[in-house]
Design a protein around this motif. Structure first.
Motif, PDB file in Angstrom:
ATOM      1  N   MET A 295       0.812  -1.281  -0.144  1.00  0.00           N
ATOM      2  CA  MET A 295      -0.036   0.034   0.042  1.00  0.00           C
ATOM      3  C   MET A 295       0.867   1.490   0.088  1.00  0.00           C
ATOM      4  SD  MET A 295      -3.044   1.130   3.015  1.00  0.00           S
ATOM      5  CE  MET A 295      -2.400  -0.408   3.878  1.00  0.00           C
ATOM      6  N   PRO A 296       1.056   2.077  -1.048  1.00  0.00           N
ATOM      7  CA  PRO A 296       2.017   3.052  -1.109  1.00  0.00           C
ATOM      8  C   PRO A 296       1.403   4.279  -0.376  1.00  0.00           C
ATOM      9  CG  PRO A 296       0.668   2.932  -3.184  1.00  0.00           C
ATOM     10  CD  PRO A 296       0.184   1.780  -2.311  1.00  0.00           C
ATOM     11  N   ARG A 297       2.427   4.778   0.210  1.00  0.00           N
ATOM     12  CA  ARG A 297       2.077   6.161   1.140  1.00  0.00           C
ATOM     13  C   ARG A 297       3.441   7.137   1.210  1.00  0.00           C
ATOM     14  NH1 ARG A 297       1.201   1.735   4.755  1.00  0.00           N
ATOM     15  NH2 ARG A 297      -0.714   1.617   5.253  1.00  0.00           N
ATOM     16  N   THR A 298       2.826   8.329   1.064  1.00  0.00           N
ATOM     17  CA  THR A 298       4.102   9.324   1.292  1.00  0.00           C
ATOM     18  C   THR A 298       4.571   9.362   2.642  1.00  0.00           C
ATOM     19  OG1 THR A 298       2.471  10.927   1.896  1.00  0.00           O
ATOM     20  CG2 THR A 298       3.252  10.763  -0.353  1.00  0.00           C
ATOM     21  N   MET A 299       3.830   8.952   3.567  1.00  0.00           N
ATOM     22  CA  MET A 299       4.260   8.667   5.043  1.00  0.00           C
ATOM     23  C   MET A 299       4.768   7.350   5.220  1.00  0.00           C
ATOM     24  SD  MET A 299       2.174  11.294   7.483  1.00  0.00           S
ATOM     25  CE  MET A 299       0.505  10.569   6.633  1.00  0.00           C
ATOM     26  N   ARG A 300       5.836   7.020   5.352  1.00  0.00           N
ATOM     27  CA  ARG A 300       6.096   5.466   5.795  1.00  0.00           C
ATOM     28  C   ARG A 300       6.297   5.134   7.313  1.00  0.00           C
ATOM     29  NH1 ARG A 300       6.387   2.270   1.703  1.00  0.00           N
ATOM     30  NH2 ARG A 300       7.281   0.726   3.328  1.00  0.00           N
ATOM     31  N   ALA A 301       5.902   6.241   8.242  1.00  0.00           N
ATOM     32  CA  ALA A 301       5.848   6.107   9.766  1.00  0.00           C
ATOM     33  C   ALA A 301       4.882   6.938   9.995  1.00  0.00           C
ATOM     34  CB  ALA A 301       7.259   6.125  10.014  1.00  0.00           C
ATOM     35  N   VAL A 302       4.130   6.336  11.200  1.00  0.00           N
ATOM     36  CA  VAL A 302       3.055   7.225  11.627  1.00  0.00           C
ATOM     37  C   VAL A 302       3.231   6.808  13.429  1.00  0.00           C
ATOM     38  CG1 VAL A 302       0.536   7.569  12.556  1.00  0.00           C
ATOM     39  CG2 VAL A 302       1.443   7.247  10.173  1.00  0.00           C
ATOM     40  N   VAL A 303       3.332   8.024  14.196  1.00  0.00           N
ATOM     41  CA  VAL A 303       3.456   7.850  15.570  1.00  0.00           C
ATOM     42  C   VAL A 303       1.965   8.257  16.038  1.00  0.00           C
ATOM     43  CG1 VAL A 303       4.337   8.997  17.751  1.00  0.00           C
ATOM     44  CG2 VAL A 303       5.615   8.671  15.582  1.00  0.00           C
ATOM     45  N   VAL A 304       1.405   7.419  16.935  1.00  0.00           N
ATOM     46  CA  VAL A 304       0.198   7.544  17.331  1.00  0.00           C
ATOM     47  C   VAL A 304       0.539   7.975  18.931  1.00  0.00           C
ATOM     48  CG1 VAL A 304      -1.719   6.376  18.437  1.00  0.00           C
ATOM     49  CG2 VAL A 304      -0.978   5.693  16.082  1.00  0.00           C
ATOM     50  N   MET A 305       0.316   9.386  19.208  1.00  0.00           N
ATOM     51  CA  MET A 305       0.710  10.112  20.409  1.00  0.00           C
ATOM     52  C   MET A 305      -0.527  10.810  21.332  1.00  0.00           C
ATOM     53  SD  MET A 305       1.329  13.777  19.033  1.00  0.00           S
ATOM     54  CE  MET A 305       1.198  14.617  20.465  1.00  0.00           C
TER      55      MET A 305
ATOM     56  N   ALA B 209      14.096   2.093   6.434  1.00  0.00           N
ATOM     57  CA  ALA B 209      14.930   1.865   5.652  1.00  0.00           C
ATOM     58  C   ALA B 209      14.915   0.484   4.948  1.00  0.00           C
ATOM     59  CB  ALA B 209      16.404   2.165   6.436  1.00  0.00           C
ATOM     60  N   THR B 210      14.382  -0.409   5.473  1.00  0.00           N
ATOM     61  CA  THR B 210      13.966  -1.862   5.084  1.00  0.00           C
ATOM     62  C   THR B 210      12.998  -1.776   4.128  1.00  0.00           C
ATOM     63  OG1 THR B 210      12.717  -2.681   6.894  1.00  0.00           O
ATOM     64  CG2 THR B 210      14.992  -2.832   7.099  1.00  0.00           C
ATOM     65  N   GLY B 211      12.097  -0.670   4.039  1.00  0.00           N
ATOM     66  CA  GLY B 211      11.069  -0.591   3.244  1.00  0.00           C
ATOM     67  C   GLY B 211       9.741  -0.932   4.021  1.00  0.00           C
ATOM     68  N   ASP B 212       9.806  -1.202   5.124  1.00  0.00           N
ATOM     69  CA  ASP B 212       8.722  -1.536   5.927  1.00  0.00           C
ATOM     70  C   ASP B 212       8.070  -0.149   6.473  1.00  0.00           C
ATOM     71  OD1 ASP B 212       8.929  -4.366   5.643  1.00  0.00           O
ATOM     72  OD2 ASP B 212       9.914  -4.327   7.391  1.00  0.00           O
ATOM     73  N   THR B 213       6.798  -0.197   6.733  1.00  0.00           N
ATOM     74  CA  THR B 213       5.910   0.708   7.195  1.00  0.00           C
ATOM     75  C   THR B 213       5.926   0.523   8.634  1.00  0.00           C
ATOM     76  OG1 THR B 213       4.687   0.977   5.263  1.00  0.00           O
ATOM     77  CG2 THR B 213       3.840   2.025   6.977  1.00  0.00           C
ATOM     78  N   ALA B 214       5.753   1.706   9.455  1.00  0.00           N
ATOM     79  CA  ALA B 214       6.092   1.587  10.918  1.00  0.00           C
ATOM     80  C   ALA B 214       4.880   2.637  11.483  1.00  0.00           C
ATOM     81  CB  ALA B 214       7.415   1.957  11.430  1.00  0.00           C
ATOM     82  N   VAL B 215       4.511   2.075  12.619  1.00  0.00           N
ATOM     83  CA  VAL B 215       3.580   2.654  13.657  1.00  0.00           C
ATOM     84  C   VAL B 215       4.015   2.594  14.905  1.00  0.00           C
ATOM     85  CG1 VAL B 215       1.150   2.634  14.611  1.00  0.00           C
ATOM     86  CG2 VAL B 215       1.234   1.846  12.079  1.00  0.00           C
ATOM     87  N   LEU B 216       4.466   3.905  15.448  1.00  0.00           N
ATOM     88  CA  LEU B 216       4.908   3.986  17.088  1.00  0.00           C
ATOM     89  C   LEU B 216       3.898   4.269  17.787  1.00  0.00           C
ATOM     90  CD1 LEU B 216       7.377   4.282  19.289  1.00  0.00           C
ATOM     91  CD2 LEU B 216       7.735   6.501  17.870  1.00  0.00           C
ATOM     92  N   ALA B 217       3.509   3.656  18.960  1.00  0.00           N
ATOM     93  CA  ALA B 217       2.909   4.236  19.891  1.00  0.00           C
ATOM     94  C   ALA B 217       3.810   5.043  21.026  1.00  0.00           C
ATOM     95  CB  ALA B 217       2.309   2.943  20.610  1.00  0.00           C
ATOM     96  N   CYS B 218       3.796   6.570  20.947  1.00  0.00           N
ATOM     97  CA  CYS B 218       4.743   6.999  21.645  1.00  0.00           C
ATOM     98  C   CYS B 218       3.983   8.319  22.230  1.00  0.00           C
ATOM     99  CB  CYS B 218       5.837   7.431  20.845  1.00  0.00           C
ATOM    100  SG  CYS B 218       6.940   8.747  21.675  1.00  0.00           S
ATOM    101  N   SER B 219       4.217   8.633  23.388  1.00  0.00           N
ATOM    102  CA  SER B 219       3.367   9.898  24.025  1.00  0.00           C
ATOM    103  C   SER B 219       3.969  11.133  23.286  1.00  0.00           C
ATOM    104  CB  SER B 219       3.791  10.004  25.495  1.00  0.00           C
ATOM    105  OG  SER B 219       5.082   9.967  25.627  1.00  0.00           O
TER     106      SER B 219
ATOM    107  N   VAL C 273      12.914  10.290  10.759  1.00  0.00           N
ATOM    108  CA  VAL C 273      12.269  10.238   9.551  1.00  0.00           C
ATOM    109  C   VAL C 273      11.393  11.274   9.271  1.00  0.00           C
ATOM    110  CG1 VAL C 273      10.410   8.616   8.684  1.00  0.00           C
ATOM    111  CG2 VAL C 273      11.964   7.640  10.365  1.00  0.00           C
ATOM    112  N   PRO C 274      12.022  12.093   8.345  1.00  0.00           N
ATOM    113  CA  PRO C 274      11.380  13.350   8.265  1.00  0.00           C
ATOM    114  C   PRO C 274       9.782  13.541   7.698  1.00  0.00           C
ATOM    115  CG  PRO C 274      13.428  13.306   7.006  1.00  0.00           C
ATOM    116  CD  PRO C 274      13.290  12.138   7.551  1.00  0.00           C
ATOM    117  N   ASP C 275       9.328  12.450   6.833  1.00  0.00           N
ATOM    118  CA  ASP C 275       8.102  12.506   6.538  1.00  0.00           C
ATOM    119  C   ASP C 275       7.147  11.696   7.313  1.00  0.00           C
ATOM    120  OD1 ASP C 275       8.781   9.907   5.935  1.00  0.00           O
ATOM    121  OD2 ASP C 275       8.169   9.965   3.959  1.00  0.00           O
ATOM    122  N   VAL C 276       7.358  11.476   8.850  1.00  0.00           N
ATOM    123  CA  VAL C 276       6.622  10.808   9.768  1.00  0.00           C
ATOM    124  C   VAL C 276       5.388  11.557   9.950  1.00  0.00           C
ATOM    125  CG1 VAL C 276       7.766  12.088  11.775  1.00  0.00           C
ATOM    126  CG2 VAL C 276       6.443   9.652  11.898  1.00  0.00           C
ATOM    127  N   GLY C 277       4.108  10.964  10.084  1.00  0.00           N
ATOM    128  CA  GLY C 277       3.059  11.531  10.512  1.00  0.00           C
ATOM    129  C   GLY C 277       2.686  11.509  11.999  1.00  0.00           C
TER     130      GLY C 277
END
Length: 168
Positions: free
Chosen positions: A1-11, A75-85, A99-103
């Motif tokens: 699933m292509p995204r411009t954001m490869r990582a999202v932080v749920v905060m 960097a490995t091509g995976d998408t990440a979701v981080l749970a972090c305050s 990760v400059p384009d993190v959401g």
């Protein structure tokens, strides 16, 4: 699933549902879940367990490590979701540097709702007595780039639907 954001932080503050929402997003997308609490050093866990709030110095190494984890996943091509305050702008900027384009998905919650949730959360090192300090440190991400704010009291499936619609 292509995204411009490869990582999202749920905060958000303790009890807002970061882990639950993050896991649900991962279940729907196949992204890799990174549980921020799992990266706290024992010294941070001891402090929080004793009811002592963390300060910027306590969080610095933890945030740097989370940034490294996000960057290596992307960097490995995976998408990440981080749970972090990610309570303060400078904390979010540490993650953006990695990760400059993190959401960021900000789960907004009142102090009363947070305290109620945390008081019923078994086996977690973060006591309800620290909720006040979390709100004292919270700098809402209003006006920051790539941020979605949702009501943390909405049903989890609705929150996940909103996140996925925004993320895609």
């Amino acid at each position: 699933m292509p995204r411009t954001m490869r990582a999202v932080v749920v905060m958000g503050v303790a009890g807002c549902g970061k882990s639950t929402v993050g896991a649900a997003i991962c279940n729907r997308t196949g992204a890799r879940m990174i549980e921020g609490d799992a990266f706290h050093p024992q010294s941070n866990i001891r402090k929080m367990s004793a009811g002592i709030p963390l300060d910027d110095a306590d969080r610095a190494g933890w945030l740097a490590r989370l940034g490294e984890e996000l960057a290596s996943t992307v960097a490995t091509g995976d998408t990440a979701v981080l749970a972090c305050s990610a309570l303060k702008r400078r904390y979010r900027d540490t993650l953006r540097a990695a990760v400059p384009d993190v959401g960021f998905v900000y789960l907004a919650l009142t102090p009363t709702e947070a305290a109620e949730r945390v008081s019923h959360r078994p086996g977690h090192f973060m006591p309800a007595t620290l909720i006040e300090s979390q709100f004292r440190d919270l700098e809402t991400p209003t006006g920051e780039p790539r941020v979605l704010t949702v009501n943390a009291t909405d049903p989890w499936p609705s929150i996940v639907d909103a996140v996925l619609a925004w993320w895609r």
